[in-house]
Design an enzyme around this catalytic site. Structure first.
Site, PDB file in Angstrom:
ATOM      1  N   SER A 260      10.419  -1.147   5.577  1.00 25.85           N
ATOM      2  CA  SER A 260       9.571  -0.983   4.392  1.00 25.85           C
ATOM      3  C   SER A 260       9.320  -2.347   3.786  1.00 25.85           C
ATOM      4  O   SER A 260      10.186  -3.227   3.870  1.00 25.85           O
ATOM      5  CB  SER A 260      10.261  -0.121   3.322  1.00 25.85           C
ATOM      6  OG  SER A 260      10.245   1.221   3.703  1.00 25.85           O
TER       7      SER A 260
ATOM      8  N   GLU B 231      -4.403  -9.885  -6.255  1.00 23.00           N
ATOM      9  CA  GLU B 231      -5.412  -8.823  -6.299  1.00 23.00           C
ATOM     10  C   GLU B 231      -4.772  -7.431  -6.210  1.00 23.00           C
ATOM     11  O   GLU B 231      -5.487  -6.449  -5.996  1.00 23.00           O
ATOM     12  CB  GLU B 231      -6.402  -9.011  -5.139  1.00 23.00           C
ATOM     13  CG  GLU B 231      -7.189 -10.311  -5.167  1.00 23.00           C
ATOM     14  CD  GLU B 231      -6.411 -11.540  -4.663  1.00 23.00           C
ATOM     15  OE1 GLU B 231      -5.257 -11.358  -4.203  1.00 23.00           O
ATOM     16  OE2 GLU B 231      -6.928 -12.648  -4.757  1.00 23.00           O
ATOM     17  N   SER B 232      -3.468  -7.278  -6.321  1.00 26.36           N
ATOM     18  CA  SER B 232      -2.691  -6.018  -6.369  1.00 26.36           C
ATOM     19  C   SER B 232      -1.572  -5.997  -5.324  1.00 26.36           C
ATOM     20  O   SER B 232      -0.671  -6.789  -5.429  1.00 26.36           O
ATOM     21  CB  SER B 232      -3.550  -4.758  -6.297  1.00 26.36           C
ATOM     22  OG  SER B 232      -4.289  -4.637  -7.483  1.00 26.36           O
TER      23      SER B 232
ATOM     24  N   HIS C  52       5.424   1.386   5.245  1.00 22.54           N
ATOM     25  CA  HIS C  52       6.663   2.080   5.652  1.00 22.54           C
ATOM     26  C   HIS C  52       6.473   2.483   7.107  1.00 22.54           C
ATOM     27  O   HIS C  52       5.430   3.069   7.439  1.00 22.54           O
ATOM     28  CB  HIS C  52       6.904   3.325   4.790  1.00 22.54           C
ATOM     29  CG  HIS C  52       6.906   2.994   3.321  1.00 22.54           C
ATOM     30  ND1 HIS C  52       7.989   2.456   2.674  1.00 22.54           N
ATOM     31  CD2 HIS C  52       5.912   3.081   2.404  1.00 22.54           C
ATOM     32  CE1 HIS C  52       7.676   2.245   1.407  1.00 22.54           C
ATOM     33  NE2 HIS C  52       6.424   2.600   1.212  1.00 22.54           N
TER      34      HIS C  52
ATOM     35  N   CYS D 249      -8.084  -5.270  -6.062  1.00 30.22           N
ATOM     36  CA  CYS D 249      -9.104  -5.263  -7.106  1.00 30.22           C
ATOM     37  C   CYS D 249      -9.952  -6.528  -6.951  1.00 30.22           C
ATOM     38  O   CYS D 249      -9.582  -7.434  -6.216  1.00 30.22           O
ATOM     39  CB  CYS D 249      -8.493  -5.140  -8.492  1.00 30.22           C
ATOM     40  SG  CYS D 249      -7.325  -6.430  -8.861  1.00 30.22           S
TER      41      CYS D 249
END
Ligand code: SPD
Length: 427
Positions: free
Chosen positions: A56, A63-64, A69, A84
């Site tokens: 994971s 930008e986020s 996983h 974004c």
């Protein structure tokens, strides 16, 4: 104009290579590269391997985020690409599909934060921006960005401010100049620290002055690498030096340092400097026999463009182009962080220069992983660096030039080795 704050692509990658799905290092590298290829600014990443299998991880980007996983036993990865702004996350999608060898996939794209459903709060943007810019002594860290130089098991990280002065992918490597609160501006090549404004003198004084004071009469010097300029700056402090030839393969390093690290790149206009942007390995191959008093190899670590700077053929040429009594000094890696490269280089130098003529000096650099670093010598004469007797000449020079690391005690002490290092190089 977008009517949502973000874009979220929920991806199912199926039929992936199960070995890749279980390889935490390669998945982290692929996820970070997927972000970079789409033009994202990577803030940080954290990845974990589960026992017995599965990975994971998250890459936080300006930008986020990108998250993953994996279930290796099913050849499956669940991937989130949340972005974004103008970033095109489909570029990351295509890249990861290739990296993971996915035979099948599906993707669901959704808008996040529909502005029609949200009420906007009026913050005082200008004072918040000003606060965020005061990174030197902030009440809170507004940007938590770290640069990490690491192998699979060890790392050294420095917080940087988020200020990026230079970021260019040259034909050889990614060249960056970043601002840090603790060490000033940093020069990094790919994912490695090269030098910093605050501790560069440790390295540059120790690569130059011990060889100068051991030789005693060096006039013609070859520097291979050293694109930041710190090494030639130190040699050119010596009045007796007549010529320094510097051969750096990557013109972008010189350009970045001239623009942003002028205190290190201070001597590029010196009349005694012959600056060549070219291949140092080829230069050494073509140079005349017995041309130089000193040959200095100020290269980076043995990956990418510097790999050939650790080869037997290259050091044979260095030996050939040294005058009798000449001295080679090579960036020798760390006996702790890069034990194998350190040991192999010494074996090469012992083989070419002779067992007694391949001494090692250790010095301390806070911004290299483990802090313990080395220069390795090849002596083409009988002068032994640890047996110098010109202490008062050294001390006069040190005080006249205002040196901050090197002195006559450090000179001698740097050749005293801990037992574990002796064992590494004596077998
Ligand atoms: N891991 C860092 C190895 C040292 C590379 N050379 C530094 C250049 C300074 N002139």
């Amino acid at each position: 104009m977008s009517n949502a704050l973000g874009n979220h692509i929920l991806v199912e990658f199926m039929g992936c290579d199960p070995h890749i799905m279980n390889d935490v290092s390669s998945i982290e590298r692929d996820m970070v590269d997927a972000a970079l290829k789409a033009g994202a600014t990577v803030i940080n990443s954290t990845f974990h391997h589960f026992s017995p299998y599965g990975v994971s991880g998250v890459v936080v980007i300006q930008e986020s985020h990108l998250a993953i996983h994996t279930w290796p036993e099913y050849g499956y990865a669940a991937v989130d690409l949340f972005t974004c702004g103008e970033m095109d996350a489909w570029i990351s999608f295509d890249y990861l599909k290739e990296c993971f060898g996915a035979k099948n996939y599906s993707a669901l794209e959704m808008k996040r934060g529909a502005v029609q459903l949200l009420t906007r709060n009026d913050f005082d943007i200008s004072s918040m921006r000003q606060k965020a810019g005061e990174w030197t002594n902030p009440e809170m860290y507004t940007r938590n960005v770290w640069f990490t130089d690491k192998d699979d098991n060890q790392a050294l990280s420095l917080r940087y401010t988020g200020e990026v002065y230079y970021d260019v992918q040259s034909p050889f490597q990614r060249v960056r100049i970043l601002e840090s609160p603790k060490y000033g501006k940093l020069l990094t090549l790919d994912d490695m620290f090269m030098t910093t404004e605050k501790d560069e003198f440790h390295y540059h004084e120790m690569i130059s002055h011990p060889a100068m004071f051991t030789h005693g009469n060096a006039k013609n010097i070859l520097v291979i690498g050293g694109g930041d300029g710190g090494t030639v700056r130190e040699f050119l402090r010596h009045d007796g030096v007549e010529k320094v030839t510097m051969v750096e393969i990557d013109g972008e390093v010189i350009k970045a340092c001239k623009e942003h690290l002028p205190s290190i790149a201070a001597s590029f206009d010196h009349p005694k400097l012959n600056l060549i942007v070219g291949d140092g390995i080829a230069f050494a191959k073509e140079a005349a026999n017995e041309e130089f008093d000193l040959v200095i190899v100020d290269g980076s670590d043995p990956v990418g463009p510097a790999e050939g700077l650790f080869s037997v053929e290259f050091y044979r040429n260095c030996h050939r182009i040294l005058k009798p009594g000449g001295i080679l000094v090579a960036q020798g890696e760390s006996p702790k962080f890069n034990e194998q490269a350190f040991t192999e280089l010494n074996i090469t130098l012992q083989h070419i220069f002779g067992k007694e003529n391949a001494p090692v000096s250790l010095f301390f650099v806070p911004t290299y992983p483990t802090g313990m670093w080395s220069f390795q010598y090849g002596l083409k004469g009988s002068a032994q660096p640890k047996a110098i007797s010109n202490d008062s000449e050294i001390e006069q020079f040190v005080s006249a030039k205002g040196l901050k690391y090197y002195n006559s005690d450090i000179h001698k002490a740097s050749f005293a080795l801990p037992n574990f290092v002796k064992t590494l190089i004596n077998g």
